[in-house]
Design a protein around this motif. Structure first.
Motif, PDB file in Angstrom:
ATOM      1  N   PHE A 274      -1.094   3.104  -3.363  1.00 18.98           N
ATOM      2  CA  PHE A 274      -1.541   3.086  -4.761  1.00 18.98           C
ATOM      3  C   PHE A 274      -3.057   2.932  -4.861  1.00 18.98           C
ATOM      4  CE2 PHE A 274       2.941   2.343  -5.377  1.00 18.98           C
ATOM      5  CZ  PHE A 274       3.196   3.001  -6.575  1.00 18.98           C
ATOM      6  N   VAL A 275      -3.653   2.185  -3.934  1.00 22.35           N
ATOM      7  CA  VAL A 275      -5.115   2.020  -3.954  1.00 22.35           C
ATOM      8  C   VAL A 275      -5.810   3.364  -3.731  1.00 22.35           C
ATOM      9  CG1 VAL A 275      -7.083   0.972  -2.769  1.00 22.35           C
ATOM     10  CG2 VAL A 275      -5.044  -0.399  -3.242  1.00 22.35           C
ATOM     11  N   VAL A 276      -5.377   4.078  -2.694  1.00 20.99           N
ATOM     12  CA  VAL A 276      -6.036   5.364  -2.393  1.00 20.99           C
ATOM     13  C   VAL A 276      -5.653   6.431  -3.416  1.00 20.99           C
ATOM     14  CG1 VAL A 276      -6.280   4.876   0.065  1.00 20.99           C
ATOM     15  CG2 VAL A 276      -4.197   5.990  -0.757  1.00 20.99           C
ATOM     16  N   ARG A 277      -4.509   6.252  -4.066  1.00 21.93           N
ATOM     17  CA  ARG A 277      -4.108   7.210  -5.102  1.00 21.93           C
ATOM     18  C   ARG A 277      -5.127   7.234  -6.236  1.00 21.93           C
ATOM     19  NH1 ARG A 277      -1.600   6.541 -10.019  1.00 21.93           N
ATOM     20  NH2 ARG A 277      -0.464   8.371 -10.802  1.00 21.93           N
ATOM     21  N   HIS A 278      -5.577   6.058  -6.670  1.00 17.84           N
ATOM     22  CA  HIS A 278      -6.558   5.997  -7.753  1.00 17.84           C
ATOM     23  C   HIS A 278      -7.842   6.740  -7.367  1.00 17.84           C
ATOM     24  CE1 HIS A 278      -3.722   3.245  -9.310  1.00 17.84           C
ATOM     25  NE2 HIS A 278      -4.138   2.175  -8.672  1.00 17.84           N
ATOM     26  N   LYS A 279      -8.301   6.522  -6.152  1.00 16.04           N
ATOM     27  CA  LYS A 279      -9.524   7.187  -5.688  1.00 16.04           C
ATOM     28  C   LYS A 279      -9.325   8.699  -5.629  1.00 16.04           C
ATOM     29  CE  LYS A 279     -11.127   3.329  -2.821  1.00 16.04           C
ATOM     30  NZ  LYS A 279     -11.490   2.885  -1.450  1.00 16.04           N
ATOM     31  N   ALA A 280      -8.159   9.119  -5.138  1.00 17.20           N
ATOM     32  CA  ALA A 280      -7.900  10.552  -4.992  1.00 17.20           C
ATOM     33  C   ALA A 280      -7.862  11.252  -6.346  1.00 17.20           C
ATOM     34  CB  ALA A 280      -6.585  10.766  -4.243  1.00 17.20           C
ATOM     35  N   LEU A 281      -7.259  10.621  -7.324  1.00 18.94           N
ATOM     36  CA  LEU A 281      -7.159  11.246  -8.642  1.00 18.94           C
ATOM     37  C   LEU A 281      -8.533  11.441  -9.270  1.00 18.94           C
ATOM     38  CD1 LEU A 281      -4.041   9.391 -10.113  1.00 18.94           C
ATOM     39  CD2 LEU A 281      -4.181  11.772  -9.371  1.00 18.94           C
ATOM     40  N   VAL A 282      -9.410  10.445  -9.128  1.00 19.50           N
ATOM     41  CA  VAL A 282     -10.756  10.555  -9.691  1.00 19.50           C
ATOM     42  C   VAL A 282     -11.545  11.648  -8.984  1.00 19.50           C
ATOM     43  CG1 VAL A 282     -12.965   9.368  -9.958  1.00 19.50           C
ATOM     44  CG2 VAL A 282     -10.845   8.192 -10.514  1.00 19.50           C
ATOM     45  N   ALA A 283     -11.364  11.731  -7.648  1.00 19.25           N
ATOM     46  CA  ALA A 283     -12.116  12.716  -6.868  1.00 19.25           C
ATOM     47  C   ALA A 283     -11.490  14.108  -6.928  1.00 19.25           C
ATOM     48  CB  ALA A 283     -12.214  12.250  -5.416  1.00 19.25           C
ATOM     49  N   GLY A 284     -10.328  14.230  -7.574  1.00 16.58           N
ATOM     50  CA  GLY A 284      -9.657  15.520  -7.649  1.00 16.58           C
ATOM     51  C   GLY A 284      -9.057  15.962  -6.332  1.00 16.58           C
ATOM     52  N   ARG A 286      -6.046  15.508  -3.057  1.00 16.39           N
ATOM     53  CA  ARG A 286      -4.609  15.336  -2.906  1.00 16.39           C
ATOM     54  C   ARG A 286      -4.265  13.847  -2.823  1.00 16.39           C
ATOM     55  NH1 ARG A 286      -0.988  14.253   1.067  1.00 16.39           N
ATOM     56  NH2 ARG A 286      -2.680  13.915   2.564  1.00 16.39           N
ATOM     57  N   VAL A 287      -3.217  13.457  -3.523  1.00  8.27           N
ATOM     58  CA  VAL A 287      -2.767  12.067  -3.466  1.00  8.27           C
ATOM     59  C   VAL A 287      -2.044  11.839  -2.142  1.00  8.27           C
ATOM     60  CG1 VAL A 287      -1.250  10.349  -4.484  1.00  8.27           C
ATOM     61  CG2 VAL A 287      -2.552  11.898  -5.972  1.00  8.27           C
ATOM     62  N   PRO A 288      -2.527  10.894  -1.318  1.00  6.71           N
ATOM     63  CA  PRO A 288      -1.912  10.670   0.008  1.00  6.71           C
ATOM     64  C   PRO A 288      -0.662   9.794  -0.078  1.00  6.71           C
ATOM     65  CG  PRO A 288      -3.823   9.259  -0.252  1.00  6.71           C
ATOM     66  CD  PRO A 288      -3.733  10.081  -1.511  1.00  6.71           C
ATOM     67  N   TRP A 289       0.432  10.411  -0.477  1.00  8.11           N
ATOM     68  CA  TRP A 289       1.673   9.661  -0.638  1.00  8.11           C
ATOM     69  C   TRP A 289       2.293   9.245   0.695  1.00  8.11           C
ATOM     70  CZ3 TRP A 289       2.698   7.525  -5.003  1.00  8.11           C
ATOM     71  CH2 TRP A 289       2.305   8.126  -6.218  1.00  8.11           C
ATOM     72  N   GLU A 290       1.741   9.749   1.817  1.00  9.81           N
ATOM     73  CA  GLU A 290       2.369   9.470   3.110  1.00  9.81           C
ATOM     74  C   GLU A 290       2.410   7.972   3.432  1.00  9.81           C
ATOM     75  OE1 GLU A 290      -1.817  11.190   3.949  1.00  9.81           O
ATOM     76  OE2 GLU A 290      -0.114  11.580   2.619  1.00  9.81           O
ATOM     77  N   TYR A 291       1.471   7.189   2.881  1.00 14.61           N
ATOM     78  CA  TYR A 291       1.496   5.745   3.134  1.00 14.61           C
ATOM     79  C   TYR A 291       2.709   5.102   2.466  1.00 14.61           C
ATOM     80  CZ  TYR A 291      -3.320   6.489   4.635  1.00 14.61           C
ATOM     81  OH  TYR A 291      -4.444   6.923   5.278  1.00 14.61           O
ATOM     82  N   ALA A 292       2.989   5.505   1.228  1.00 11.46           N
ATOM     83  CA  ALA A 292       4.166   4.979   0.534  1.00 11.46           C
ATOM     84  C   ALA A 292       5.443   5.444   1.226  1.00 11.46           C
ATOM     85  CB  ALA A 292       4.168   5.419  -0.928  1.00 11.46           C
ATOM     86  N   VAL A 293       5.443   6.680   1.694  1.00 14.29           N
ATOM     87  CA  VAL A 293       6.609   7.209   2.405  1.00 14.29           C
ATOM     88  C   VAL A 293       6.835   6.419   3.692  1.00 14.29           C
ATOM     89  CG1 VAL A 293       7.535   9.210   3.628  1.00 14.29           C
ATOM     90  CG2 VAL A 293       6.401   9.513   1.418  1.00 14.29           C
ATOM     91  N   ALA A 294       5.744   6.142   4.416  1.00 14.53           N
ATOM     92  CA  ALA A 294       5.860   5.373   5.664  1.00 14.53           C
ATOM     93  C   ALA A 294       6.408   3.977   5.382  1.00 14.53           C
ATOM     94  CB  ALA A 294       4.503   5.287   6.349  1.00 14.53           C
ATOM     95  N   GLY A 295       5.922   3.341   4.313  1.00 11.81           N
ATOM     96  CA  GLY A 295       6.421   2.022   3.961  1.00 11.81           C
ATOM     97  C   GLY A 295       7.886   2.043   3.595  1.00 11.81           C
ATOM     98  N   THR A 296       8.300   3.064   2.842  1.00 17.97           N
ATOM     99  CA  THR A 296       9.700   3.191   2.440  1.00 17.97           C
ATOM    100  C   THR A 296      10.599   3.455   3.637  1.00 17.97           C
ATOM    101  OG1 THR A 296       8.984   4.081   0.291  1.00 17.97           O
ATOM    102  CG2 THR A 296      11.279   4.441   0.932  1.00 17.97           C
TER     103      THR A 296
END
Length: 398
Positions: A274-284, A286-296
């Protein structure tokens, strides 16, 4: 009567602790989101005022326009809100709850003599030592490497190693339930100490420099931001460590320290997503969802690893007799649930009471494996299975 009063104190402290923790974690999550979602202002007036980032948001029928100033505004506002009582209240209520439940009743909740047979006073001193020692180690790592090039990575690795060692040691010295909570408490103590020793003093120093007409040293804001980011990564691991005391299959696992480390790692990965998601959205980007996937995936792997062995297909196991069930209850449970000792309002010294409390027996001893407390009576997996088959067969009284 003492047990009844303690239950009320426990309930009210836990309620207060959850309320203030929601406020603290909520504000922490919000400000991390805000910092990572700010965009450079285009308005010349905002730039002239020293605004370094802004965000437009809509909520509750209104529009909001928060702004962040580079280092500090040119003049101090008359009405300035400080975010620190959320942290202090969370720690104070949490420590009070820990004292009432674990320290005051160390012989019951803190000590497992099958692991380490020490006195209540020794166990209490060691538990308090964990809180202090982890803060000193964590703070030392941050002081030594936090301001150096590549320091954030070194700090992250060092703190992770410290948490792993502390998790292993706690699970060797304390009852599993207490060990999990103690690791969460030591990390929560470091979070609140960050606020008390670094974040708020740094902000007060900036204000003192402004009032004195001196140049504002940006290092205070940088250190405060660093510790604030650490706090947001601690939140989910701390929460799962605190919640774990309701789930005996976690803290009662054979390699429970590994379970604790992995479930906290899963929380940290999900939070990082979620932390890197905010940065990615502002910078336009790709949202790196792989961290959440790895945690799940890690959580799912843990669930599979800790799952009880399935009964082979075609195997028919007859329900146990009530005499067998009563034998297990008398040997493993009735010493704390009888006519003289009515723990948690449950009595199990007669056949009628056993049948009446069948649901609670199944939930606590079979599903959650939370009882007996710290497995003080050494109930076996076979005996838990026997109680489970009895309940699933309708809990017959004969």
């Amino acid at each position: 009567m003492e047990a009844y009063v303690l239950d009320w104190v426990n309930l009210l402290l836990r309620w207060a602790h959850v309320i203030v923790a929601i406020a603290w974690i909520g504000s922490s999550f919000y400000f991390v989101f805000l910092d990572n979602s700010l965009t450079k202002p285009e308005d010349p007036d905002l730039k002239a005022k020293g605004v370094d980032g802004e965000l437009w948001a809509v909520h509750g029928g209104g529009f909001y326009h928060p702004q962040k100033y580079m280092v500090a505004p040119k003049s101090l506002p008359s009405n300035l809100h400080w975010f620190y009582w959320e942290s202090y209240s969370t720690w104070l209520t949490g420590f009070a709850l820990f004292t009432v439940l674990y320290l005051y009743q160390a012989g019951t909740f803190l000590i497992d003599k099958n692991l380490f047979a020490w006195s209540p006073a020794g166990a209490i001193a060691a538990a308090l030592g964990f809180l202090v020692a982890f803060w000193l180690v964590y703070d030392g790592i941050c002081r030594a490497f936090g301001q150096k090039p590549g320091g954030d990575r070194i700090v992250g690795i060092g703190v992770t190693i410290a948490v792993v060692i502390a998790s292993w040691l706690a699970c060797q010295l304390f009852a599993g339930r207490a060990a999990f909570l103690l690791v969460g408490a030591m990390m929560a103590t470091a979070m609140s100490a960050n606020v008390f020793f670094w974040i708020i003093p740094g902000q007060r120093t900036v204000m003192a420099q402004m009032k004195a007409g001196e140049p504002v040293d940006p290092v205070h804001g940088q250190r405060a931001k660093q510790r604030s980011v650490h706090n947001t990564y601690f939140t989910l691991p701390v929460l799962i460590a605190m919640l774990s005391n309701h789930y005996g299959f976690l803290y009662g696992a054979k390699h429970n320290w590994v379970v604790l480390v992995l479930v906290m790692l899963a929380g940290a990965l999900i939070r990082h997503s979620f932390v890197v998601r905010h940065k990615a959205l502002v910078a336009g980007k790709r949202v790196p969802w792989e961290y959440a996937v790895a945690g799940t995936v890690l959580v799912l792997a843990l669930a599979i690893w800790l799952a009880p062995a399935p009964v082979p297909k075609g195997t028919s196991v007859a329900p146990p007799s009530f005499a067998q069930v009563q034998g297990v209850i008398v040997e493993r449970c009735a010493m704390c649930h009888n006519e003289q000792v009515v723990s948690k309002g449950v009595q199990l010294h007669t056949a009628e009471l056993i049948s009446r409390n069948a649901q609670a027996i199944y939930q606590q001893a079979v599903v959650l494996k939370a009882m007996p407390m710290n497995n003080a009576t050494q109930i076996t997996d076979a005996e838990r299975s026997l109680l489970g088959r009895w309940f699933e067969a309708g809990a017959p009284a004969q």
